[in-house]
Scaffold this motif. Structure first.
Motif, short mmCIF file in Angstrom:
data_model
loop_
_atom_site.label_atom_id
_atom_site.label_comp_id
_atom_site.label_asym_id
_atom_site.label_seq_id
_atom_site.Cartn_x
_atom_site.Cartn_y
_atom_site.Cartn_z
N SER A 1 0.83 -1.20 0.00
CA SER A 1 0.00 0.00 0.00
C SER A 1 0.86 1.25 0.00
O SER A 1 0.53 2.25 -0.66
CB SER A 1 -0.94 0.01 1.22
OG SER A 1 -1.88 -1.03 1.14
N GLU A 2 1.95 1.23 0.73
CA GLU A 2 2.87 2.37 0.73
C GLU A 2 3.57 2.49 -0.62
O GLU A 2 3.75 3.59 -1.14
CB GLU A 2 3.91 2.19 1.84
CG GLU A 2 4.92 3.32 1.95
CD GLU A 2 4.31 4.65 2.33
OE1 GLU A 2 4.97 5.69 2.07
OE2 GLU A 2 3.18 4.68 2.85
N ALA A 3 3.94 1.35 -1.20
CA ALA A 3 4.65 1.37 -2.49
C ALA A 3 3.78 1.93 -3.61
O ALA A 3 4.27 2.72 -4.43
CB ALA A 3 5.12 -0.04 -2.83
N VAL A 4 2.53 1.52 -3.68
CA VAL A 4 1.67 1.95 -4.80
C VAL A 4 1.30 3.43 -4.71
O VAL A 4 0.83 4.00 -5.68
CB VAL A 4 0.40 1.08 -4.90
CG1 VAL A 4 0.75 -0.38 -5.16
CG2 VAL A 4 -0.49 1.22 -3.66
N LYS A 5 1.53 4.05 -3.56
CA LYS A 5 1.32 5.49 -3.46
C LYS A 5 2.36 6.26 -4.28
O LYS A 5 2.09 7.39 -4.71
CB LYS A 5 1.43 5.94 -1.99
CG LYS A 5 0.32 5.47 -1.08
CD LYS A 5 0.61 5.95 0.34
CE LYS A 5 -0.42 5.42 1.33
NZ LYS A 5 -0.09 5.84 2.72
N HIS A 6 3.52 5.65 -4.48
CA HIS A 6 4.64 6.36 -5.10
C HIS A 6 5.02 5.82 -6.47
O HIS A 6 5.65 6.54 -7.26
CB HIS A 6 5.86 6.29 -4.18
CG HIS A 6 5.65 6.93 -2.84
ND1 HIS A 6 5.83 8.29 -2.63
CD2 HIS A 6 5.27 6.42 -1.65
CE1 HIS A 6 5.57 8.57 -1.38
NE2 HIS A 6 5.24 7.45 -0.74
N PHE A 7 4.68 4.56 -6.76
CA PHE A 7 5.10 3.93 -8.01
C PHE A 7 3.90 3.39 -8.77
O PHE A 7 3.03 2.72 -8.20
CB PHE A 7 6.10 2.79 -7.73
CG PHE A 7 7.41 3.26 -7.17
CD1 PHE A 7 8.46 3.59 -8.01
CD2 PHE A 7 7.58 3.39 -5.80
CE1 PHE A 7 9.67 4.03 -7.49
CE2 PHE A 7 8.78 3.83 -5.27
CZ PHE A 7 9.83 4.17 -6.12
N THR A 8 3.87 3.65 -10.08
CA THR A 8 2.80 3.14 -10.92
C THR A 8 2.87 1.63 -11.04
O THR A 8 1.85 0.94 -11.04
CB THR A 8 2.87 3.77 -12.32
OG1 THR A 8 2.71 5.19 -12.19
CG2 THR A 8 1.79 3.23 -13.24
N TYR A 9 4.10 1.10 -11.15
CA TYR A 9 4.29 -0.32 -11.38
C TYR A 9 4.90 -0.99 -10.15
O TYR A 9 6.10 -0.84 -9.88
CB TYR A 9 5.17 -0.55 -12.60
CG TYR A 9 4.62 0.05 -13.86
CD1 TYR A 9 3.49 -0.50 -14.47
CD2 TYR A 9 5.21 1.17 -14.44
CE1 TYR A 9 2.96 0.06 -15.64
CE2 TYR A 9 4.69 1.74 -15.59
CZ TYR A 9 3.57 1.17 -16.19
OH TYR A 9 3.04 1.73 -17.33
N VAL A 10 4.06 -1.70 -9.41
CA VAL A 10 4.51 -2.49 -8.26
C VAL A 10 4.11 -3.93 -8.54
O VAL A 10 2.92 -4.26 -8.61
CB VAL A 10 3.88 -2.00 -6.94
CG1 VAL A 10 4.34 -2.88 -5.78
CG2 VAL A 10 4.24 -0.53 -6.69
N VAL A 11 5.12 -4.78 -8.73
CA VAL A 11 4.89 -6.17 -9.10
C VAL A 11 5.21 -7.06 -7.91
O VAL A 11 6.36 -7.11 -7.45
CB VAL A 11 5.76 -6.58 -10.31
CG1 VAL A 11 5.50 -8.04 -10.68
CG2 VAL A 11 5.51 -5.66 -11.49
N CYS A 12 4.20 -7.74 -7.39
CA CYS A 12 4.41 -8.67 -6.28
C CYS A 12 4.30 -10.10 -6.80
O CYS A 12 3.32 -10.44 -7.48
CB CYS A 12 3.36 -8.44 -5.19
SG CYS A 12 3.48 -9.58 -3.79
N VAL A 13 5.29 -10.91 -6.50
CA VAL A 13 5.26 -12.32 -6.90
C VAL A 13 5.07 -13.17 -5.66
O VAL A 13 5.92 -13.20 -4.77
CB VAL A 13 6.55 -12.73 -7.63
CG1 VAL A 13 6.42 -14.18 -8.13
CG2 VAL A 13 6.86 -11.79 -8.78
N ASP A 14 3.93 -13.83 -5.59
CA ASP A 14 3.61 -14.73 -4.48
C ASP A 14 4.21 -16.10 -4.80
O ASP A 14 3.78 -16.78 -5.73
CB ASP A 14 2.09 -14.82 -4.31
CG ASP A 14 1.67 -15.84 -3.26
OD1 ASP A 14 2.53 -16.28 -2.49
OD2 ASP A 14 0.48 -16.20 -3.24
N ASP A 15 5.18 -16.51 -4.00
CA ASP A 15 5.92 -17.74 -4.27
C ASP A 15 5.22 -18.96 -3.65
O ASP A 15 5.78 -19.66 -2.81
CB ASP A 15 7.35 -17.61 -3.75
CG ASP A 15 8.23 -18.76 -4.20
OD1 ASP A 15 7.95 -19.36 -5.25
OD2 ASP A 15 9.23 -19.04 -3.50
N GLY A 16 3.98 -19.21 -4.08
CA GLY A 16 3.26 -20.39 -3.62
C GLY A 16 2.89 -20.35 -2.15
O GLY A 16 2.93 -21.38 -1.47
N SER A 17 2.51 -19.18 -1.65
CA SER A 17 2.17 -19.05 -0.23
C SER A 17 0.97 -19.93 0.14
O SER A 17 0.06 -20.14 -0.66
CB SER A 17 1.84 -17.59 0.10
OG SER A 17 2.96 -16.76 -0.09
#
Length: 227
Positions: free
Chosen positions: A24-40
Motif C-alpha cells: 500500500s505504501e509502495a503503490v502510493k509512489h510507483f505506478t508499477y509495483v509487481v508482487c510475486v507470491d511464491d506459492g504461499s
C-alpha cells in the motif's frame, strides 16, 4: 506524482500479515509495483491484490531467486527503465528507493546497491551482523565486486542489467549470482546508505545460518564448475 519509469519487484512467501501494508505504501509512489507470491499457503495473494499491486503467483514454492526472476521477466514487458528488488516484510523504506533513483539518474551507473552498513540498521542482532560481515568478505572475494553489504535485498538497476539476469540458483544464492553478473558484464555500480527496519517479525523471517552455509558451498561449487 507517481514514478512511472521504475518497477518495484516484491518477492513474497507467507507474508499475509504484512504484505498489504508494504504494498500500500509502495503503490502510493510507483505506478508499477509487481508482487510475486511464491506459492504461499496463507492469504498473501489476496492481501497483495487488495493493496493494488500487480500480483503474480507461483503454483508452488520455488525459492527467492526464482521469484525475483519471475518478477523481473514480467517487469521487462513494462514501459520502465529501472527495476528495484524490494523486501516484502517491511524492512525496506520507499524513501530510500526514491533516493536511489535520484542517484542513478545523477551518476548514470547501472546498479545501486543499498548498504545498511553505510546507513542505519535498527536493532540488528549481533549474530546477524557478524554473519553479514562474513558474507561481505566472502562475496567480495568470489565475485570481485567490492561492497560493504553483499546480501542487502534492496537494489536498483537498469534495463540492461535486468535483461542479463538469468539465475541458476532458485534460492538465496541469487544475491551472489547478481553480484557475479555485475562483475562478469562489467556493469558500473555504487553503494548507497539505506535504513533497514528490523522488527520482531522481519527477524523471525530472516535467513538462517544454515542457509548461509549452503550459499557458501553452492558458490564454491559454481566457481569450480566454471573453471
Amino acid at each position: 506524482m507517481k514514478v512511472t519509469d521504475t518497477a518495484l519487484i516484491v518477492c513474497a512467501y507467507n507474508e499475509g500479515s504484512v504484505i498489504r501494508e508494504t504494498l500500500s505504501e509502495a503503490v502510493k509512489h510507483f505506478t508499477y509495483v509487481v508482487c510475486v507470491d511464491d506459492g504461499s499457503s496463507d492469504n498473501t495473494f489476496a492481501e497483495a491484490k487488495e493493496a493494488g499491486a500487480i500480483v503474480l503467483r507461483h503454483s508452488m514454492n520455488l525459492g527467492q531467486g526464482a521469484t525475483l526472476q519471475t518478477g523481473v521477466e514480467y517487469a521487462l514487458r513494462l514501459p520502465v527503465t529501472y527495476f528495484v528488488s524490494f523486501d516484502a516484510d517491511g524492512q525496506h523504506r520507499i524513501e530510500d528507493v526514491l533516493a536511489m533513483r535520484e542517484t542513478i539518474l545523477d551518476k548514470q551507473v547501472d546498479v545501486i546497491f543499498g548498504s545498511r552498513f553505510l546507513g542505519t540498521s535498527h536493532t540488528i542482532p549481533l549474530p546477524r551482523r557478524i554473519l553479514l560481515r562474513c558474507a561481505v568478505i566472502f562475496s567480495n572475494w568470489t565475485s570481485g565486486v567490492k561492497l560493504t553489504d553483499a546480501h542487502n535485498g534492496l537494489r536498483l538497476f537498469t534495463r540492461p542489467v535486468a535483461e542479463a539476469m538469468d539465475f541458476v540458483d532458485t534460492g538465496y544464492r541469487h544475491a551472489s549470482e547478481f553480484t557475479e553478473i555485475v562483475a562478469d558484464k562489467k556493469f558500473t555500480y555504487v553503494e548507497q546508505p539505506v535504513t533497514i527496519l528490523y522488527t520482531d517479525y522481519s527477524k523471525s523471517k530472516g535467513q538462517s545460518g544454515f542457509n548461509a552455509i549452503n550459499i557458501v558451498a553452492d558458490t564454491l561449487l559454481a566457481r569450480t564448475l566454471r573453471r
